[in-house]
Design an enzyme around this catalytic site. Structure first.
Site: not given
Length: 192
Positions: A12-13, A39, A136, A133
Site C-alpha cells: 500500500s503506502t 492499493h 490488509d 498502513m
C-alpha cells in the site's frame, strides 16, 4: 512441485518503490507468476504497470480482463477494483472484479489471497507483504502459512509504513522477515 508456485504480493503506502526493489532483480525467465495487490486508484495502476514493465526484465501487466497466469509475468490488480484468482478449464486465471464493501482497501490483498488459497492451495503459494498502513493481508497470509505455504514480511527498517507487514509478524504469520531489497534474493533462492 516448485515449478507450480505462485507469488502473491500485497502493498500500500510506499508500495511503488518497494515493487521496484522486489521486481527489478528478477530475470525474464523467473519461473513463477507474481500477483500484486497494490492499493491505488484506477488511474494509477496502468501507468505503474507500464513503468515497472520498462524497468524490469519480467513482463508486467495491469489486470483489466481475465488473464492466464504465466511464469515470468507480474500481474498488477486494477485500482478501485479487486483482483481474484479463478479456475478455468485451461488453468488458473487472474481477473479484476468489482470491489466488495466488506474489504476496506482496494485492490484487496485479503480477497486476492483468499481466492488464491481457495483455487490453488497454500502449498503452491508464497505470500509477500510489504509496506502499507493498516492490516490488509495479515490475517489471510497468516492462514496461508499455517496451511503450509511460505510467507515473507518486509522488515521494519525498510518499510515506509510497517503496518501491513508488522501485523503479519505480530500474528506469527511471517516465516521470513527481511529488508525489502533482499526479498528478490529469497525468492530466487527458493526458485533455484
Amino acid at each position: 512441485a516448485a515449478a507450480d508456485m505462485i507469488v502473491v504480493v500485497g502493498c500500500s503506502t510506499g508500495g511503488p518503490p518497494a515493487l521496484d526493489l522486489l521486481l527489478s532483480p528478477l530475470p525474464a525467465d523467473f519461473p513463477w507468476p507474481i500477483l500484486v495487490a497494490q492499493h491505488m486508484p484506477a488511474s494509477f495502476t496502468g501507468p505503474l504497470a507500464r513503468r515497472l514493465d520498462r524497468l524490469c526484465a519480467v513482463t508486467v501487466v495491469e489486470v483489466t480482463r481475465p488473464m492466464a497466469i504465466l511464469p515470468g509475468h507480474v500481474y498488477i490488480g486494477k485500482g478501485d477494483a479487486d483482483m481474484i484468482v479463478s479456475l478455468r478449464p485451461e488453468g488458473p486465471v487472474v481477473m479484476a472484479t468489482p470491489s466488495l464493501p466488506e474489504f476496506r482497501w482496494h485492490p484487496s490483498v485479503d480477497r486476492l489471497v483468499t481466492t488464491a488459497l481457495q483455487h490453488l492451495g497454500a502449498e503452491r503459494l508464497i505470500g509477500v507483504l510489504m509496506t502499507g498502513m493498516g492490516n490488509d493481508g495479515a490475517v489471510t497470509m497468516t492462514r496461508l502459512r499455517k496451511e503450509g505455504g511460505r510467507t515473507i514480511a518486509e522488515a521494519e527498517e525498510t518499510a515506509i509504513v510497517w503496518g501491513m507487514p508488522g501485523e503479519l509478524v505480530k500474528a506469527g504469520g511471517a516465516q521470513v522477515v527481511t529488508p525489502v531489497d533482499a526479498i528478490a534474493d529469497r525468492l530466487l533462492a527458493w526458485a533455484s
